[in-house]
Design a protein around this motif. Structure first.
Motif, short mmCIF file in Angstrom:
data_model
loop_
_atom_site.label_atom_id
_atom_site.label_comp_id
_atom_site.label_asym_id
_atom_site.label_seq_id
_atom_site.Cartn_x
_atom_site.Cartn_y
_atom_site.Cartn_z
N ILE A 143 0.83 -1.20 0.00
CA ILE A 143 0.00 0.00 0.00
C ILE A 143 0.87 1.25 0.00
N GLU A 144 1.90 1.25 0.83
CA GLU A 144 2.81 2.39 0.89
C GLU A 144 3.47 2.64 -0.46
N THR A 145 3.87 1.57 -1.15
CA THR A 145 4.51 1.70 -2.45
C THR A 145 3.57 2.32 -3.48
N VAL A 146 2.32 1.85 -3.48
CA VAL A 146 1.32 2.39 -4.42
C VAL A 146 1.09 3.87 -4.14
N LEU A 147 0.97 4.23 -2.88
CA LEU A 147 0.72 5.64 -2.54
C LEU A 147 1.92 6.52 -2.89
N LYS A 148 3.13 6.02 -2.69
CA LYS A 148 4.33 6.81 -2.99
C LYS A 148 4.44 7.11 -4.49
N LYS A 149 4.02 6.15 -5.32
CA LYS A 149 4.09 6.35 -6.77
C LYS A 149 3.21 7.50 -7.22
N LYS A 155 -5.67 13.57 -6.73
CA LYS A 155 -6.93 12.96 -7.16
C LYS A 155 -6.92 11.43 -7.04
N VAL A 156 -5.77 10.85 -6.78
CA VAL A 156 -5.67 9.41 -6.72
C VAL A 156 -6.46 8.85 -5.55
#
Length: 367
Positions: A143-149, A155-156
């Motif tokens: 989850i952290e990786t997806v959010l950092k990207k 808007k994500v």
């Protein structure tokens, strides 16, 4: 504690009626989230059976692509997946706001080699230390990786979804991210509840009330004297509202209904504070001396959908088979993409909010 049902064929058992998703419609969002979780089950069965993929329609039917399968390193099984909405960044009008990503987690699969590692995670649920397991830690890292990207894109929108054991992982990972300032929309289908399933015991309401009251009073007293701080002190968790889906005939999650009844009972007697404090403590952890952890079911705010429809199971004279069929039906994931609006009208919504810890009940129907 889970399964995905026998049907991996979307064209046979999936919600084919949902040809155009209205993202502002709660029933549509529920159906899509549950289908993406089903996609994770199908991915794992594709891998085990070494068959031509039957999983892709569970996400491609709603314009998602598979960004990444989540692998459990202990047994090399697929326990989750990251799905990305294909049209999110395109200039295509949507009805409501779709998620950019959905991270979904499956439950226990008893028929394959993964059963052993799955059951080890289930035991963690019983002792309220699922968050210490490798899957939950890996899920949080993902989850952290997806959010950092997408940290620069305001808007994500990232959703979490899970069924059974996977619902427990989704709720715990969402709690962790909320504490870090990232509340995520979360869909938990038939999540585990570590409390005794008293709600399954019929016609003994007095006993259930006395037991729950005694347990709350005991744990609340322990918390006060030990200065035990639980999630109630974190306003971020109080503001986060997951969507929880339960069937009162399902022994795994039935006690969520009992929890709501108990909260109302305690509030009526002016003891809501004691109940709230006690709910954040694991009785098993106290008894067995296990490191303290908050139970999965400890939610200060939640929208709990209860499927009140009667079970329609195969008739059999074998009592054990009948119980098993009833469990699979009540615990199944397919009930949450129910196409029949008449049956959906028998879903009840219980809203828990930290301001009053009261239950607000209303019928939920298709729009």
């Amino acid at each position: 504690m889970g399964g995905g049902g026998k049907g991996d064929d979307f064209n046979n058992v999936g919600p084919k009626y949902l040809t155009c998703v209205d993202w502002s419609n709660s029933n549509h969002r529920t159906a899509v989230a549950s289908c993406l979780v089903q996609g994770v089950y199908s991915l794992q069965r594709d891998k085990i059976k070494k068959r031509k993929s039957e999983a892709h329609l569970w996400w491609e039917s709603f314009d998602f692509s598979l960004a990444e399968p989540l692998i459990n390193k202990d047994d090399n099984s697929i326990y989750g997946a990251v799905f990305e909405y294909k049209n999110y960044q395109k200039n295509i009008p949507h009805s409501g706001k779709p998620p950019s990503h959905v991270i979904a987690f499956r439950g226990t699969m008893l028929k394959f080699k993964t059963w052993y590692k799955d059951l080890k995670q289930d035991i963690r649920c019983l002792f309220n230390n699922l968050n210490k397991g490798s899957r939950c830690k890996h899920a949080t890292q993902t989850i952290e990786t997806v959010l950092k990207k997408h940290s620069t894109d305001e808007k994500v929108s990232v959703w979490l979804a899970g069924h059974s054991l996977g619902a427990g992982i989704a709720l715990l990972a969402a709690k962790t991210m909320t504490k870090r300032g990232f509340p995520l929309e979360t869909y938990a289908f038939n999540p585990p509840n570590s409390s005794l399933p008293l709600e399954k015991l019929s016609d003994i309401d007095v006993f259930k009330r006395v037991f729950r009251f005694s347990e709350s009073f005991f744990k609340g007293t322990i918390a006060v004297f030990s200065h035990n701080k639980t999630q109630q002190h974190d306003p971020r968790l109080a503001a986060w509202t997951p969507y929880v889906y339960v069937n009162p005939s399902d022994i795994v999650c039935a006690e969520y209904v009992g929890d709501v009844k108990h909260k109302n009972f305690m509030v009526d007697f002016g003891l809501g504070k004691i109940e709230s404090v006690g709910a954040g403590i694991s009785l098993r952890s106290l008894i067995f001396g296990i490191e303290r952890a908050e139970p999965i079911q400890h939610l200060l705010s939640a929208d709990i959908t209860v499927n009140k429809n009667k079970l329609n199971v195969v008739e059999t004279d074998n009592v054990l088979k009948k119980c098993w069929y009833e469990f699979k039906k009540a615990h199944g994931l397919a009930q949450w993409w129910e196409p029949n609006p008449t049956l959906r009208a028998n879903w009840e919504t219980h809203s828990i909010r930290p301001s009053n810890l009261c239950l607000e009940m209303e019928s939920s129907s298709s729009t």
